[in-house]
Design a protein around this motif. Sequence first.
Motif, PDB file in Angstrom:
ATOM      1  N   LYS A   8       0.879  -1.306  -0.100  1.00 37.12           N
ATOM      2  CA  LYS A   8       0.112  -0.034   0.210  1.00 37.12           C
ATOM      3  C   LYS A   8       0.794   1.468  -0.012  1.00 37.12           C
ATOM      4  O   LYS A   8       0.611   2.297  -0.826  1.00 37.12           O
ATOM      5  CB  LYS A   8      -0.982  -0.035   1.176  1.00 37.12           C
ATOM      6  N   TRP A  12       1.320   4.054  -3.068  1.00 36.73           N
ATOM      7  CA  TRP A  12       0.996   5.720  -2.749  1.00 36.73           C
ATOM      8  C   TRP A  12       2.489   6.490  -3.208  1.00 36.73           C
ATOM      9  O   TRP A  12       2.081   7.465  -3.555  1.00 36.73           O
ATOM     10  CB  TRP A  12       0.558   6.019  -1.288  1.00 36.73           C
ATOM     11  N   ALA A  64       0.693  10.593   6.416  1.00 37.65           N
ATOM     12  CA  ALA A  64      -0.733  10.553   5.781  1.00 37.65           C
ATOM     13  C   ALA A  64      -0.842  11.954   5.345  1.00 37.65           C
ATOM     14  O   ALA A  64      -1.633  12.231   4.158  1.00 37.65           O
ATOM     15  CB  ALA A  64      -1.922  10.189   6.727  1.00 37.65           C
ATOM     16  N   SER A  68      -1.633  13.316   1.315  1.00 37.40           N
ATOM     17  CA  SER A  68      -2.776  14.197   1.006  1.00 37.40           C
ATOM     18  C   SER A  68      -2.460  15.332   0.385  1.00 37.40           C
ATOM     19  O   SER A  68      -3.220  15.492  -0.281  1.00 37.40           O
ATOM     20  CB  SER A  68      -3.294  14.289   2.565  1.00 37.40           C
ATOM     21  N   VAL A  75      -5.649  11.069   2.612  1.00 38.37           N
ATOM     22  CA  VAL A  75      -5.238   9.493   2.511  1.00 38.37           C
ATOM     23  C   VAL A  75      -4.881   9.462   4.076  1.00 38.37           C
ATOM     24  O   VAL A  75      -4.306  10.171   4.709  1.00 38.37           O
ATOM     25  CB  VAL A  75      -3.696   9.439   1.717  1.00 38.37           C
ATOM     26  N   THR A  76      -5.348   8.321   4.459  1.00 42.77           N
ATOM     27  CA  THR A  76      -5.211   7.995   6.015  1.00 42.77           C
ATOM     28  C   THR A  76      -3.962   7.070   6.110  1.00 42.77           C
ATOM     29  O   THR A  76      -3.430   6.527   5.196  1.00 42.77           O
ATOM     30  CB  THR A  76      -6.420   7.351   6.437  1.00 42.77           C
ATOM     31  N   TYR A  78      -4.553   4.269   7.273  1.00 39.54           N
ATOM     32  CA  TYR A  78      -4.859   2.926   6.975  1.00 39.54           C
ATOM     33  C   TYR A  78      -4.515   2.618   5.475  1.00 39.54           C
ATOM     34  O   TYR A  78      -3.970   1.361   5.182  1.00 39.54           O
ATOM     35  CB  TYR A  78      -6.155   2.689   7.225  1.00 39.54           C
ATOM     36  N   ASP A  79      -4.785   3.622   4.739  1.00 41.10           N
ATOM     37  CA  ASP A  79      -4.687   3.668   3.260  1.00 41.10           C
ATOM     38  C   ASP A  79      -3.080   3.367   3.011  1.00 41.10           C
ATOM     39  O   ASP A  79      -2.851   2.647   2.070  1.00 41.10           O
ATOM     40  CB  ASP A  79      -5.009   5.053   2.303  1.00 41.10           C
ATOM     41  N   LEU A  80      -2.262   3.791   3.848  1.00 40.25           N
ATOM     42  CA  LEU A  80      -0.832   3.427   3.592  1.00 40.25           C
ATOM     43  C   LEU A  80      -0.352   2.209   4.081  1.00 40.25           C
ATOM     44  O   LEU A  80       1.058   2.000   4.295  1.00 40.25           O
ATOM     45  CB  LEU A  80      -0.093   4.613   4.197  1.00 40.25           C
TER      46      LEU A  80
END
Length: 450
Positions: A8, A12, A64, A68, A75-76, A78-80
Amino acid sequence: MKTTPNSKLAHWLRRSGLSRTELARRVRAAGQAWGQPHISTDASSVRRWLEGDIPRSPVPEILADTFSAVVGYRVTTYDLGLGDSQTVDNSLVYSSSFATTVASVSDLGRADVDRRKFLAAAPFAAVAAVGPSRDWLLNTLDQEPEPGPRVRLEDVSKVKNMFGTFQDMDVLQGGGSGRLALAMYMNVHVYPLLRRTHTDEVRRALCEAAAEQTYLLGWMAYDSGEHGVAQRYLVQSLRLAEESRNAALGAHVLAGMADQATLLGNPTEGRRLAQAGRAGLSKETSHACMADLWCLEARALAKVGDKRAAAHAVAKSEDAFSRVRPEEEQEWAEFIDHAYLNGEHANTFRDLGEADQAEAHARESIAHAQRQKRARRGAMSQAALAVSYLQRKELEGAYKAGLRTLTLAGQVRSSRAVEAVQDLQRRMRPFGDHRLVADFNERARELTAA
């Protein structure tokens, strides 16, 4: 133990277009802004994260915010692939889950009361309002609160009755006066109610009351210059306002977000947020809120130098305000009056370089603020009046208005009032070492140092 590569984070990183070295540099710079100068990330650190190492807090939150800012939306952590984030990140998320919203705003309130360093140092995230304003307009909510003792309308009435007390405290004494007391009250008496069961009527009323006071917490933080904290309260207030189905209240929260974005150098975003608020008022109109939204759009337009559009927005604001019937407006709209609107219009024309119009609106605001004993509004409008004199090269008039600004700013706990004084000092610099400039700076030293 062998770690699993973080696909992840790798995704990103590719999407951002940043190199490992550049990402490390941005994390170090953000660490300084967060009050974490010990963060010494380098390209090797980024490599280890990609290989599966989890950095210590607040690095995941900083990452994050960094991604973002690059990609243009939230972008959190968790997303990362870096796990669930702490309060500093959670409270920027506009969750579709009511339970998650309650948890986020409750954690935020506790962190604020505890004055935790990671929260106080959290920076304003310029792109964080994109998702919340969009989701508020789409109005997609379907979650129910957790079970527990049933809340009655009488409980909600007690909460609403406290709002006026705290709002008066903010208006008359500044945001630094009552925020801690309000945060403690919300933590003990209000946020726990959100976790309990309610009828639909009670639930909407409770969310409305909680949204009003959460907004006020954000506004108090804003007035104290803690913009990262303020932004997080405003995002959660918007989510609670949507749950209440009170469109005018949601638009009011967006007005606060617009004001903050413009103040912090993002007038394009400020204008967009004001426009989103107006769109949300199409079915349920508050003329006071509409006047405020047009006023704040004018402020944003002035910042980008669009004179014609800014003047049009001021006219629309005045037209909306002419239709206000105080008895038909909600309690939170009481501050949207002659003192407030004329003060903001004065700042609009100040930024446009229209000294005569700035002076006229500033004097109107000052007169109303004086009658209401509103020192903060009076200070900011006196500062706008002083600038109008400076724009006409009339130093003596600016000096006298500046002294009145100092007197009023000293009566409240408001970083905005202090910033108005500092702005005057900057604008007086072209007059060099003139005795009036020297005297003003000497008198201002104690206030600005504090």
